[in-house]
Write a protein that holds these residues in place. Structure first.
Motif, short mmCIF file in Angstrom:
data_model
loop_
_atom_site.label_atom_id
_atom_site.label_comp_id
_atom_site.label_asym_id
_atom_site.label_seq_id
_atom_site.Cartn_x
_atom_site.Cartn_y
_atom_site.Cartn_z
N GLY A 36 48.93 47.87 37.58
CA GLY A 36 49.12 48.37 36.39
C GLY A 36 47.50 49.19 36.24
N ALA A 37 46.89 49.17 37.12
CA ALA A 37 45.45 49.86 36.99
C ALA A 37 45.69 51.41 36.76
CB ALA A 37 44.78 49.70 38.49
N LEU A 57 46.22 51.44 47.32
CA LEU A 57 46.75 52.07 46.15
C LEU A 57 47.87 51.74 45.53
CD1 LEU A 57 46.03 55.70 47.14
CD2 LEU A 57 44.52 54.43 45.91
N LEU A 58 48.97 51.54 46.38
CA LEU A 58 50.25 50.77 46.07
C LEU A 58 49.92 49.45 45.05
CD1 LEU A 58 53.18 50.64 45.82
CD2 LEU A 58 53.40 49.69 48.08
N GLU A 59 49.24 48.49 45.85
CA GLU A 59 48.83 47.34 44.98
C GLU A 59 47.97 47.62 43.56
OE1 GLU A 59 46.60 43.05 45.81
OE2 GLU A 59 46.86 44.53 47.39
N ALA A 114 40.13 44.05 39.93
CA ALA A 114 41.49 43.72 39.04
C ALA A 114 42.04 42.31 39.26
CB ALA A 114 42.70 44.85 39.58
N HIS A 115 41.92 41.90 40.51
CA HIS A 115 42.55 40.56 40.64
C HIS A 115 41.48 39.58 39.88
CE1 HIS A 115 45.89 40.72 43.12
NE2 HIS A 115 45.27 41.81 44.00
N TRP A 116 40.17 39.65 39.96
CA TRP A 116 39.13 38.79 39.21
C TRP A 116 39.55 38.85 37.66
CZ3 TRP A 116 34.58 40.97 36.89
CH2 TRP A 116 33.53 39.68 36.34
N LEU A 117 39.72 39.98 37.43
CA LEU A 117 39.83 40.11 35.70
C LEU A 117 41.35 39.53 35.37
CD1 LEU A 117 38.91 43.94 35.18
CD2 LEU A 117 37.66 41.89 34.39
N ARG A 118 42.28 39.57 35.91
CA ARG A 118 43.57 39.23 35.74
C ARG A 118 43.85 37.50 35.92
NH1 ARG A 118 48.44 39.56 40.08
NH2 ARG A 118 46.84 38.06 40.96
N ASP A 119 42.93 37.07 36.92
CA ASP A 119 43.13 35.55 37.50
C ASP A 119 42.03 34.75 36.45
OD1 ASP A 119 45.14 36.49 38.93
OD2 ASP A 119 43.99 36.33 40.70
N HIS A 173 39.73 54.11 36.05
CA HIS A 173 39.42 54.22 34.55
C HIS A 173 39.72 52.80 33.78
CE1 HIS A 173 39.03 58.67 34.39
NE2 HIS A 173 40.22 58.63 35.32
N ALA A 174 40.73 52.13 34.46
CA ALA A 174 41.19 50.91 33.95
C ALA A 174 41.75 50.03 34.95
CB ALA A 174 42.15 50.81 32.88
N PRO A 175 40.89 48.59 35.30
CA PRO A 175 41.69 47.99 36.44
C PRO A 175 42.76 47.36 36.14
CG PRO A 175 39.22 47.46 35.68
CD PRO A 175 39.73 48.22 34.93
#
Length: 272
Positions: free
Chosen positions: A101-102, A94-96, A150-155, A127-129
Motif C-alpha cells: 500500500g505504499a 515495486l510489486l511488493e 515499510a516492513h519495519w513500520l508495519r511490523d 511519499h508514504a511507505p
C-alpha cells in the motif's frame, strides 16, 4: 795346397787376422762443418707508445634490475551503477511496495556531475511507505530501502505507537536527510555516505494523529514511554537495516535516527 785353401774357406777370420782393414780417413779440421749456434730465447718486442686499455666494467650481480612501471588499472564503474537492480528484482520490489500500500512514483536516474560515484540508477520518490504514514515532501531512494522501511513500520513501529498514552495513530515520519551526495559524518571519513546511493534515510521525529510528536534525542534514564518507544523501534530497526545509528553513537547522530542497507561481508550489521 788343398789343405790350406780349405782352411781358409772354413775359417775366414783367419784371413782377416792376417790382413787388418785399412784405417778410416779423417777429414781435415778445416773441412768439418761449424757447429750450429744455440737458439736464442725469443723475446716479445716491447710495445711502443701503447696506451693502457681501460678495464671493462664488471656486471653488478647483486643489484636488482629496475622495475618496469606497472600499467595503471582502469577505474571501475561508478558505485551507483554497481548497485543497479536487475529488471526482475526491480519489478518484484515495486510489486511488493504496491501490495503493502505504499505511495511512490518512479523517477529519472539521479547523478552528480562532480562525483561520478553518487547517484541512483532506478530511484523512486517515496511519499508514504504505508497507507496513512506519509513522508512530507517525499524522499528519493532505492526501492529496496523503501521496502525495508515499510516492513519495519508495519511490523514494529506502528504496533509500538499503540502502546503510547491514548494509543495515537502514527501519521508521518519527519525526514532529516534523504538522498544527498556527501561523505559520511561523525567519524572524519572520506568515504561516501550511503545517502549518496539512495541506501539511507534519516528520521528526525515521529508524528501522531493527535498532534503529538516524539523527536529523536538523547533520552537516558527518563523512564517514560517516549524513551521506551524510541529504544524499542531503534532496536527493532537492526532486524531490517544493516546500519542503525542514533543518539549516543556520536554527536552527529544525536538528533536523528540513521537507517541504511549498506552491504557488508558476512551480513555484519552496525547497531549503535
Amino acid at each position: 795346397m788343398r789343405a790350406p785353401l780349405l782352411a781358409l774357406l772354413l775359417w775366414p777370420g783367419l784371413a782377416l787376422a792376417q790382413d787388418p782393414p785399412a784405417p778410416r780417413p779423417v777429414a781435415p779440421a778445416e773441412e768439418r762443418p761449424a757447429p750450429r749456434p744455440a737458439a736464442e730465447p725469443a723475446t716479445k718486442p716491447e710495445p711502443q707508445d701503447e696506451k693502457p686499455r681501460p678495464e671493462e666494467p664488471k656486471p653488478q650481480l647483486d643489484q636488482p634490475e629496475p622495475k618496469k612501471p606497472e600499467p595503471e588499472e582502469p577505474a571501475g564503474p561508478p558505485v551507483h551503477t554497481r548497485l543497479r537492480e536487475s529488471d526482475f528484482d526491480h519489478s518484484a520490489c515495486l510489486l511488493e511496495l504496491t501490495l503493502l500500500g505504499a505511495d511512490y512514483a518512479p523517477q529519472a536516474p539521479l547523478t552528480d556531475p562532480d562525483q561520478p560515484d553518487c547517484g541512483i540508477d532506478r530511484p523512486i520518490l517515496l511519499h508514504a511507505p504505508l497507507p496513512g504514514i506519509e513522508i512530507p515532501g517525499g524522499a528519493p531512494m532505492r526501492c529496496d530501502m523503501a521496502r525495508q522501511l515499510a516492513h519495519w513500520l508495519r511490523d514494529f513501529v506502528r504496533p509500538a505507537s499503540a502502546r503510547l498514552p491514548g494509543q495515537p495513530r502514527l501519521v508521518a515520519l519527519e525526514p532529516s536527510s534523504t538522498y544527498q551526495c556527501r561523505a559520511t559524518v561523525g567519524n572524519d571519513s572520506a568515504n561516501l555516505s550511503e545517502h549518496a546511493f539512495g541506501n539511507a534515510f534519516d528520521i528526525a521525529a515521529f508524528r501522531f494523529e493527535d498532534g503529538s510528536r516524539i523527536a529523536i534525542e538523547p533520552r537516558e534514564d527518563q523512564g517514560d514511554l517516549a524513551e521506551a518507544f524510541q529504544r524499542a523501534v531503534r532496536g527493532a530497526a537492526c532486524l531490517y537495516f544493516t546500519t542503525v545509528l542514533g543518539p549516543g553513537a556520536n554527536a552527529a547522530h544525536d538528533n536523528h535516527l540513521h537507517l541504511d542497507i549498506k552491504a557488508r561481508r558476512g551480513g555484519w550489521r552496525l547497531c549503535q
